[in-house]
Write an enzyme that holds these catalytic residues in place. Structure first.
Site, PDB file in Angstrom:
ATOM      1  N   HIS A 250       0.854  -1.302   0.058  1.00 20.35           N
ATOM      2  CA  HIS A 250      -0.024   0.100   0.084  1.00 20.35           C
ATOM      3  C   HIS A 250       0.675   1.213   0.008  1.00 20.35           C
ATOM      4  O   HIS A 250       1.433   1.399   0.949  1.00 20.35           O
ATOM      5  CB  HIS A 250      -0.979   0.005   1.202  1.00 20.35           C
ATOM      6  CG  HIS A 250      -1.987  -0.983   1.338  1.00 20.35           C
ATOM      7  ND1 HIS A 250      -3.325  -0.988   0.657  1.00 20.35           N
ATOM      8  CD2 HIS A 250      -1.633  -2.253   1.584  1.00 20.35           C
ATOM      9  CE1 HIS A 250      -4.001  -1.924   0.929  1.00 20.35           C
ATOM     10  NE2 HIS A 250      -3.166  -3.092   1.486  1.00 20.35           N
TER      11      HIS A 250
ATOM     12  N   GLU B 207      -8.281 -12.128   5.814  1.00 14.13           N
ATOM     13  CA  GLU B 207      -7.320 -11.806   6.963  1.00 14.13           C
ATOM     14  C   GLU B 207      -8.169 -11.394   8.074  1.00 14.13           C
ATOM     15  O   GLU B 207      -7.755 -12.194   9.053  1.00 14.13           O
ATOM     16  CB  GLU B 207      -6.854 -10.152   6.192  1.00 14.13           C
ATOM     17  CG  GLU B 207      -6.115  -9.436   7.140  1.00 14.13           C
ATOM     18  CD  GLU B 207      -5.556  -8.084   6.585  1.00 14.13           C
ATOM     19  OE1 GLU B 207      -6.332  -7.389   5.863  1.00 14.13           O
ATOM     20  OE2 GLU B 207      -4.873  -7.486   6.898  1.00 14.13           O
TER      21      GLU B 207
ATOM     22  N   ASP C 100       2.494  -2.799   4.333  1.00 12.81           N
ATOM     23  CA  ASP C 100       2.738  -1.262   4.618  1.00 12.81           C
ATOM     24  C   ASP C 100       3.925  -1.262   5.231  1.00 12.81           C
ATOM     25  O   ASP C 100       4.310  -1.008   6.462  1.00 12.81           O
ATOM     26  CB  ASP C 100       1.676  -0.815   5.764  1.00 12.81           C
ATOM     27  CG  ASP C 100       0.002  -1.126   5.321  1.00 12.81           C
ATOM     28  OD1 ASP C 100      -0.168  -0.192   4.387  1.00 12.81           O
ATOM     29  OD2 ASP C 100      -0.684  -1.950   5.612  1.00 12.81           O
TER      30      ASP C 100
END
Ligand SMILES: [Zn+2]
Length: 345
Positions: A26, A211, A290
């Site tokens: 991301h 997730e 991330d």
């Protein structure tokens, strides 16, 4: 794929030297802390600290992070900075420069342009800025890239249709796919038509599923949303029939181990299903999710997997090649990337 064992376990230098591919990254979770600080200052956006060292605890999850709430609170600290014009473009360029330093040769960077749009700055401008930043970063670093536009579960159907329209407008100009992100407690089904249009327009779909939610979210992703890949997919381990299906249909999984521990999608490394998936013959890949917020590089994730599950450098290369196979690329680009990662094409 061997279970490791042959030769010495790889060290960080060897893992860094291995050409790697990041399919699940991301952009908004990959911004350098120094860039946040500098651009917040220039844009007049307050941050809770004014040096990089003092800022770090606010923008990077601590090793003690043990919940999705902790994880998401970290984003809230700096999110307003990302709407300042120029920040996402700069972050995109720096993402590829940082990838090159880490031995990553191809990155699929994902972002949801509406999250950085403002009344003064339409989402299209965010996309243009990111694509320009990626192009510059690629030219400077030699790292190839594709951009994935995220639809977002909390958005309305109309808003996500706009995200898909935007992605389609830039298909062939840097955008290579569409994702659905956001809290998995919200259903994906309302966006089935939008994602179908993405696929009809030539953009493959990856879906965050399995997730935070259970196996049913992965089934929805495959059956209703037309997912070609699954982001995370941890919950597949809890459903034998689904696991067999994902294996038989060769659906690639974008695994992000450190992120899963930080958000508590998985309770501990001991019970992380990554190696069980790998041994069962699923098309697993390792990714960062991330990197700045989690405080990891892709090499860190490869090394963690090698040390935890006894993987050899050949095993790690096989993971990188699985990511080449799963990347949203045309045949020629895939063959070129496969040569770069080191196998005969
Ligand atoms: Zn993600």
């Amino acid at each position: 794929m061997s279970g490791g064992g042959a030769g010495l376990p790889p060290d960080l230098a060897a893992v860094r030297a291995l050409p790697k591919v990041d399919l699940h990254c991301h952009l908004d979770g990959a911004v350098r802390p120094a860039t946040l600080l500098e651009t917040a200052r220039a844009g007049g956006v307050p941050l809770p600290a004014d040096t990089v060292d003092a800022l770090l605890p606010h923008v990077r999850v601590s090793p003690a992070c043990r919940s999705l709430d902790d994880f998401l609170a970290t984003f809230e600290t700096f999110y307003p900075v990302l709407s300042v014009p120029g920040v996402m473009g700069r972050a995109a360029r720096e993402l590829l420069l940082d990838a090159a330093d880490d031995g990553v040769v191809h990155v699929e960077a994902r972002f949801c342009p509406d999250l950085q749009a403002t009344p003064q700055r339409p989402a299209e401008d965010v996309v243009l800025e990111v694509l320009e930043g990626l192009a510059r970063g690629s030219a400077e670093s030699g790292v190839s890239y594709g951009a994935i536009v995220c639809a977002y579960r909390p958005f309305t159907v109309e808003a996500n249709e706009r995200m898909v329209d935007l992605a389609l407008a830039f298909a062939g100009k840097g955008v290579v796919g569409v994702d659905l992100a956001g809290p998995e407690s919200l259903p994906g089904a309302p966006f089935a038509r939008a994602l179908e249009r993405a696929r009809e327009g030539g953009l493959p779909v990856t879906i965050h599923a399995g997730e935070a939610a259970g196996p049913e979210s992965v089934r929805e992703a495959l059956d209703v949303l037309g997912a070609r890949r699954i982001g995370h997919g941890c919950a597949i381990a809890r459903d034998e029939a689904l696991l067999a299906r994902v294996r038989d249909e060769a659906v690639p999984l974008e695994c992000c181990v450190t992120s899963n521990l930080q958000t508590q999608a998985v309770a501990s490394l001991d019970v992380h299903p990554f190696d069980a998936f790998r041994r069962a013959g699923l098309a697993v890949t390792l990714n960062t999710d991330d990197p700045a917020v989690s405080g990891v590089t892709l090499s860190d994730e490869y090394l963690l997997a090698a040390r935890t599950w006894g993987l050899s450098l050949d095993d790690l290369r096989a993971l990188a090649l699985a990511a080449v196979d799963a990347a949203f690329l045309d045949d020629a680009a895939r063959a070129a990337l496969r040569r770069r990662v080191g196998a005969p094409s």
